[in-house]
Design a protein around this motif. Structure first.
Motif, PDB file in Angstrom:
ATOM      1  N   LEU A 111       0.730  -1.337  -0.046  1.00  0.00           N
ATOM      2  CA  LEU A 111       0.029  -0.010   0.233  1.00  0.00           C
ATOM      3  C   LEU A 111       0.839   1.231  -0.022  1.00  0.00           C
ATOM      4  CD1 LEU A 111      -2.866  -0.839   2.309  1.00  0.00           C
ATOM      5  CD2 LEU A 111      -2.975  -0.659  -0.030  1.00  0.00           C
ATOM      6  N   GLN A 112       2.026   1.345   0.649  1.00  0.00           N
ATOM      7  CA  GLN A 112       2.838   2.349   0.718  1.00  0.00           C
ATOM      8  C   GLN A 112       3.505   2.633  -0.617  1.00  0.00           C
ATOM      9  OE1 GLN A 112       1.446   3.893   3.478  1.00  0.00           O
ATOM     10  NE2 GLN A 112       3.532   4.579   3.797  1.00  0.00           N
ATOM     11  N   ILE A 113       3.885   1.486  -1.155  1.00  0.00           N
ATOM     12  CA  ILE A 113       4.517   1.685  -2.741  1.00  0.00           C
ATOM     13  C   ILE A 113       3.499   2.156  -3.636  1.00  0.00           C
ATOM     14  CG2 ILE A 113       5.481   0.495  -4.431  1.00  0.00           C
ATOM     15  CD1 ILE A 113       6.792  -1.604  -2.377  1.00  0.00           C
ATOM     16  N   LEU A 114       2.215   1.542  -3.536  1.00  0.00           N
ATOM     17  CA  LEU A 114       1.158   2.274  -4.356  1.00  0.00           C
ATOM     18  C   LEU A 114       0.965   3.550  -4.196  1.00  0.00           C
ATOM     19  CD1 LEU A 114      -1.159  -0.935  -4.507  1.00  0.00           C
ATOM     20  CD2 LEU A 114       0.309  -0.091  -6.515  1.00  0.00           C
ATOM     21  N   SER A 115       0.725   3.959  -2.890  1.00  0.00           N
ATOM     22  CA  SER A 115       0.675   5.504  -2.539  1.00  0.00           C
ATOM     23  C   SER A 115       1.655   6.054  -3.096  1.00  0.00           C
ATOM     24  CB  SER A 115       0.283   5.369  -0.929  1.00  0.00           C
ATOM     25  OG  SER A 115       0.183   6.815  -0.515  1.00  0.00           O
ATOM     26  N   TYR A 116       2.832   5.895  -2.754  1.00  0.00           N
ATOM     27  CA  TYR A 116       4.140   6.605  -3.198  1.00  0.00           C
ATOM     28  C   TYR A 116       3.998   6.887  -4.635  1.00  0.00           C
ATOM     29  CZ  TYR A 116       8.919   8.158  -4.034  1.00  0.00           C
ATOM     30  OH  TYR A 116      10.130   8.639  -4.327  1.00  0.00           O
ATOM     31  N   TYR A 117       3.913   6.139  -5.334  1.00  0.00           N
ATOM     32  CA  TYR A 117       3.705   6.351  -6.972  1.00  0.00           C
ATOM     33  C   TYR A 117       2.533   6.955  -7.375  1.00  0.00           C
ATOM     34  CZ  TYR A 117       8.384   3.931  -7.277  1.00  0.00           C
ATOM     35  OH  TYR A 117       9.467   3.575  -7.376  1.00  0.00           O
ATOM     36  N   GLY A 118       1.610   7.342  -6.496  1.00  0.00           N
ATOM     37  CA  GLY A 118       0.211   7.805  -6.966  1.00  0.00           C
ATOM     38  C   GLY A 118      -0.984   7.146  -7.267  1.00  0.00           C
ATOM     39  N   TYR A 119      -0.773   5.678  -7.333  1.00  0.00           N
ATOM     40  CA  TYR A 119      -1.963   4.935  -7.678  1.00  0.00           C
ATOM     41  C   TYR A 119      -3.007   4.888  -6.859  1.00  0.00           C
ATOM     42  CZ  TYR A 119       1.399   2.875 -11.100  1.00  0.00           C
ATOM     43  OH  TYR A 119       2.327   2.848 -12.185  1.00  0.00           O
ATOM     44  N   ILE A 120      -2.916   5.143  -5.530  1.00  0.00           N
ATOM     45  CA  ILE A 120      -3.894   5.301  -4.493  1.00  0.00           C
ATOM     46  C   ILE A 120      -3.672   6.542  -3.622  1.00  0.00           C
ATOM     47  CG2 ILE A 120      -4.423   2.726  -4.581  1.00  0.00           C
ATOM     48  CD1 ILE A 120      -2.958   2.287  -1.869  1.00  0.00           C
ATOM     49  N   THR A 121      -4.709   6.726  -3.036  1.00  0.00           N
ATOM     50  CA  THR A 121      -4.577   7.648  -1.957  1.00  0.00           C
ATOM     51  C   THR A 121      -5.450   7.242  -0.752  1.00  0.00           C
ATOM     52  OG1 THR A 121      -5.076   9.577  -3.658  1.00  0.00           O
ATOM     53  CG2 THR A 121      -5.431  10.048  -1.650  1.00  0.00           C
ATOM     54  N   VAL A 122      -4.534   7.229   0.179  1.00  0.00           N
ATOM     55  CA  VAL A 122      -4.922   6.540   1.549  1.00  0.00           C
ATOM     56  C   VAL A 122      -5.290   7.876   2.476  1.00  0.00           C
ATOM     57  CG1 VAL A 122      -4.328   5.124   3.449  1.00  0.00           C
ATOM     58  CG2 VAL A 122      -3.322   4.617   1.316  1.00  0.00           C
ATOM     59  N   ASP A 123      -6.520   7.670   3.156  1.00  0.00           N
ATOM     60  CA  ASP A 123      -6.823   8.729   3.899  1.00  0.00           C
ATOM     61  C   ASP A 123      -6.370   8.419   5.613  1.00  0.00           C
ATOM     62  OD1 ASP A 123      -8.335  10.528   5.542  1.00  0.00           O
ATOM     63  OD2 ASP A 123     -10.132  10.157   4.670  1.00  0.00           O
ATOM     64  N   GLN A 124      -5.251   8.719   5.780  1.00  0.00           N
ATOM     65  CA  GLN A 124      -4.635   8.258   6.975  1.00  0.00           C
ATOM     66  C   GLN A 124      -5.402   8.967   8.254  1.00  0.00           C
ATOM     67  OE1 GLN A 124      -2.131   6.336   7.401  1.00  0.00           O
ATOM     68  NE2 GLN A 124      -1.419   6.244   5.200  1.00  0.00           N
ATOM     69  N   ASP A 125      -6.033   9.998   8.125  1.00  0.00           N
ATOM     70  CA  ASP A 125      -6.805  10.524   9.220  1.00  0.00           C
ATOM     71  C   ASP A 125      -8.108   9.474   9.470  1.00  0.00           C
ATOM     72  OD1 ASP A 125      -5.303  12.595   9.543  1.00  0.00           O
ATOM     73  OD2 ASP A 125      -6.305  13.863   8.293  1.00  0.00           O
ATOM     74  N   LYS A 126      -8.703   9.113   8.707  1.00  0.00           N
ATOM     75  CA  LYS A 126      -9.965   8.431   8.635  1.00  0.00           C
ATOM     76  C   LYS A 126      -9.390   7.098   9.320  1.00  0.00           C
ATOM     77  CE  LYS A 126     -14.035   6.238   6.141  1.00  0.00           C
ATOM     78  NZ  LYS A 126     -14.391   6.008   7.743  1.00  0.00           N
ATOM     79  N   ILE A 127      -8.455   6.566   8.654  1.00  0.00           N
ATOM     80  CA  ILE A 127      -7.901   5.262   9.386  1.00  0.00           C
ATOM     81  C   ILE A 127      -7.611   5.341  10.633  1.00  0.00           C
ATOM     82  CG2 ILE A 127      -5.795   3.341   9.299  1.00  0.00           C
ATOM     83  CD1 ILE A 127      -6.037   3.991   6.360  1.00  0.00           C
ATOM     84  N   THR A 128      -6.856   6.387  11.208  1.00  0.00           N
ATOM     85  CA  THR A 128      -6.442   6.533  12.594  1.00  0.00           C
ATOM     86  C   THR A 128      -7.845   6.719  13.467  1.00  0.00           C
ATOM     87  OG1 THR A 128      -4.407   7.861  11.916  1.00  0.00           O
ATOM     88  CG2 THR A 128      -5.456   8.167  14.158  1.00  0.00           C
ATOM     89  N   ASN A 129      -8.640   7.427  13.154  1.00  0.00           N
ATOM     90  CA  ASN A 129      -9.888   7.779  13.820  1.00  0.00           C
ATOM     91  C   ASN A 129     -10.694   6.457  13.878  1.00  0.00           C
ATOM     92  OD1 ASN A 129      -9.589  10.238  14.239  1.00  0.00           O
ATOM     93  ND2 ASN A 129     -10.631  10.869  12.489  1.00  0.00           N
ATOM     94  N   ASP A 130     -10.464   5.413  12.854  1.00  0.00           N
ATOM     95  CA  ASP A 130     -11.658   4.378  12.895  1.00  0.00           C
ATOM     96  C   ASP A 130     -10.754   3.279  14.020  1.00  0.00           C
ATOM     97  OD1 ASP A 130     -13.454   5.222  11.370  1.00  0.00           O
ATOM     98  OD2 ASP A 130     -12.655   4.236   9.689  1.00  0.00           O
TER      99      ASP A 130
END
Length: 91
Positions: free
Chosen positions: A29-48
């Protein structure tokens, strides 16, 4: 006793495998996020995650229920628990 020992041993091995798989998924997931294939909503994950684990009752209930199920209808539940813990520690 030996069957219970191997149950604990196997559970620990499976737990290590699951932890490794979770780590691999995180790295992917970090690799895909780094290359712009996905966007991870870190704030939502943290809250959940914080909301899910904010209460220790959830974890205590899971532990208690697991031991209740594993020792149900066994004449030597104490022996089961001892063998399971020993297998888990050694595994």
């Amino acid at each position: 006793f030996s069957a219970v020992f191997f149950s604990g041993y196997a559970l620990k091995r499976i737990g290590k495998l699951i932890a490794a798989l979770i780590g691999i998924v995180f790295i992917l997931l970090q690799i895909l996020s780094y290359y712009g294939y996905i966007t991870v909503d870190q704030d939502k994950i943290t809250n959940d995650v914080q909301n899910m684990f904010s209460s220790s009752e959830w974890l205590e209930g899971l532990q208690g229920k697991t031991m209740t199920v594993l020792t149900y209808n066994l004449p030597a539940g104490g022996g089961f628990a001892a063998g399971f813990v020993l297998g888990f520690k050694i595994g």
